[in-house]
Design a protein around this motif. Structure first.
Motif, mmCIF file in Angstrom:
data_model
loop_
_atom_site.group_PDB
_atom_site.id
_atom_site.type_symbol
_atom_site.label_atom_id
_atom_site.label_comp_id
_atom_site.label_asym_id
_atom_site.label_seq_id
_atom_site.Cartn_x
_atom_site.Cartn_y
_atom_site.Cartn_z
ATOM 1 N N CYS A 19 25.941 43.401 33.600
ATOM 2 C CA CYS A 19 25.096 42.345 33.195
ATOM 3 C C CYS A 19 24.827 41.658 34.678
ATOM 4 O O CYS A 19 25.437 42.127 35.703
ATOM 5 C CB CYS A 19 25.489 41.194 32.265
ATOM 6 N N ARG A 20 23.777 40.746 34.650
ATOM 7 C CA ARG A 20 23.386 40.090 35.962
ATOM 8 C C ARG A 20 24.456 39.070 36.382
ATOM 9 O O ARG A 20 25.259 38.502 35.319
ATOM 10 C CB ARG A 20 21.891 39.310 35.747
ATOM 11 N N ALA A 21 24.634 38.807 37.530
ATOM 12 C CA ALA A 21 25.570 37.701 37.892
ATOM 13 C C ALA A 21 24.949 36.193 37.642
ATOM 14 O O ALA A 21 23.695 36.164 37.427
ATOM 15 C CB ALA A 21 25.659 37.691 39.494
ATOM 16 N N PRO A 22 25.899 35.361 37.053
ATOM 17 C CA PRO A 22 25.238 34.086 36.832
ATOM 18 C C PRO A 22 24.661 33.171 37.874
ATOM 19 O O PRO A 22 25.006 33.571 39.266
ATOM 20 C CB PRO A 22 26.493 33.284 36.382
ATOM 21 N N GLY A 23 23.863 32.385 37.840
ATOM 22 C CA GLY A 23 23.125 31.694 38.554
ATOM 23 C C GLY A 23 23.576 30.247 39.191
ATOM 24 O O GLY A 23 23.282 29.818 40.259
ATOM 25 N N VAL A 48 30.192 42.226 46.708
ATOM 26 C CA VAL A 48 30.718 42.293 45.548
ATOM 27 C C VAL A 48 31.117 40.780 45.400
ATOM 28 O O VAL A 48 31.888 40.596 46.405
ATOM 29 C CB VAL A 48 31.827 43.259 45.096
ATOM 30 N N VAL A 49 30.993 40.220 43.947
ATOM 31 C CA VAL A 49 31.500 38.716 43.815
ATOM 32 C C VAL A 49 32.548 39.015 42.593
ATOM 33 O O VAL A 49 32.027 39.524 41.710
ATOM 34 C CB VAL A 49 30.578 37.889 43.574
ATOM 35 N N SER A 50 33.758 38.784 42.806
ATOM 36 C CA SER A 50 34.764 38.763 41.764
ATOM 37 C C SER A 50 35.116 37.371 41.202
ATOM 38 O O SER A 50 35.447 36.631 42.089
ATOM 39 C CB SER A 50 35.930 39.563 42.375
ATOM 40 N N VAL A 51 35.664 37.436 39.888
ATOM 41 C CA VAL A 51 36.166 36.283 39.183
ATOM 42 C C VAL A 51 37.103 36.877 38.433
ATOM 43 O O VAL A 51 37.203 38.035 37.758
ATOM 44 C CB VAL A 51 35.046 35.721 38.420
ATOM 45 N N HIS A 52 38.469 36.272 38.404
ATOM 46 C CA HIS A 52 39.553 36.810 37.757
ATOM 47 C C HIS A 52 40.083 35.523 36.727
ATOM 48 O O HIS A 52 40.117 34.276 37.348
ATOM 49 C CB HIS A 52 40.840 36.976 38.692
ATOM 50 N N ARG A 53 40.205 35.773 35.589
ATOM 51 C CA ARG A 53 40.551 34.578 34.714
ATOM 52 C C ARG A 53 41.912 35.535 34.010
ATOM 53 O O ARG A 53 41.698 36.239 32.982
ATOM 54 C CB ARG A 53 39.535 34.250 33.664
ATOM 55 N N PRO A 54 43.071 34.795 33.800
ATOM 56 C CA PRO A 54 44.126 35.099 32.877
ATOM 57 C C PRO A 54 43.945 34.288 31.604
ATOM 58 O O PRO A 54 43.597 33.135 31.631
ATOM 59 C CB PRO A 54 45.437 34.729 33.594
ATOM 60 N N ASP A 55 44.685 34.751 30.769
ATOM 61 C CA ASP A 55 44.446 33.929 29.333
ATOM 62 C C ASP A 55 45.843 33.728 28.939
ATOM 63 O O ASP A 55 46.836 34.342 29.473
ATOM 64 C CB ASP A 55 43.690 34.493 28.221
ATOM 65 N N PHE A 61 41.459 38.912 32.928
ATOM 66 C CA PHE A 61 39.969 39.220 32.698
ATOM 67 C C PHE A 61 39.320 39.390 34.091
ATOM 68 O O PHE A 61 39.485 38.408 34.875
ATOM 69 C CB PHE A 61 38.984 38.223 31.725
ATOM 70 N N TYR A 62 38.628 40.243 34.627
ATOM 71 C CA TYR A 62 38.198 40.451 35.957
ATOM 72 C C TYR A 62 36.468 40.515 35.668
ATOM 73 O O TYR A 62 36.018 41.435 34.921
ATOM 74 C CB TYR A 62 38.649 41.590 36.643
ATOM 75 N N TRP A 63 35.810 39.965 36.379
ATOM 76 C CA TRP A 63 34.159 40.061 36.583
ATOM 77 C C TRP A 63 33.885 40.491 37.871
ATOM 78 O O TRP A 63 34.321 39.770 38.976
ATOM 79 C CB TRP A 63 33.598 38.679 36.098
ATOM 80 N N LEU A 64 33.158 41.740 37.989
ATOM 81 C CA LEU A 64 32.980 41.955 39.398
ATOM 82 C C LEU A 64 31.238 42.028 39.282
ATOM 83 O O LEU A 64 30.577 42.828 38.289
ATOM 84 C CB LEU A 64 33.419 43.361 39.752
ATOM 85 N N TYR A 65 30.714 41.165 40.299
ATOM 86 C CA TYR A 65 29.255 41.269 40.278
ATOM 87 C C TYR A 65 28.717 41.869 41.593
ATOM 88 O O TYR A 65 29.063 41.687 42.575
ATOM 89 C CB TYR A 65 28.686 39.678 40.287
ATOM 90 N N ILE A 66 27.909 42.935 41.341
ATOM 91 C CA ILE A 66 27.349 43.683 42.653
ATOM 92 C C ILE A 66 25.824 43.245 42.772
ATOM 93 O O ILE A 66 24.859 43.096 41.830
ATOM 94 C CB ILE A 66 27.368 45.041 42.587
#
Length: 66
Positions: A19-23, A48-55, A61-66
């Motif tokens: 999906c698209r990266a958030p604005g 690449v923009v990355s986001v890591h969230r543990p629960d 959970f990892y989000w990778l935005y290119i």
């Protein structure tokens, strides 16, 4: 289809969603006064923009935005 994908995820299959990266990042300004540091930083700037969230259940959970 969503329930089937959820079943796969609950069974431990890693999921990749394209999906698209958030604005904007909700709540980012509220956290700006805290000294938050990223869990990792790239050696050099890249596309690449990355986001890591543990629960709480030790799932990462990892989000990778290119």
């Amino acid at each position: 289809m969503a329930r089937k994908i959820l079943g796969y995820a609950k069974a431990g299959l890693p999921m990749i969603v394209v999906c698209r990266a958030p604005g904007a990042v909700p709540g980012l300004d509220a956290r700006a006064d805290r000294d938050l540091q990223p869990a990792a930083q790239p050696a050099a700037p890249g596309p690449v923009v990355s986001v890591h969230r543990p629960d709480p259940d030790d799932t990462d959970f990892y989000w990778l935005y290119i």
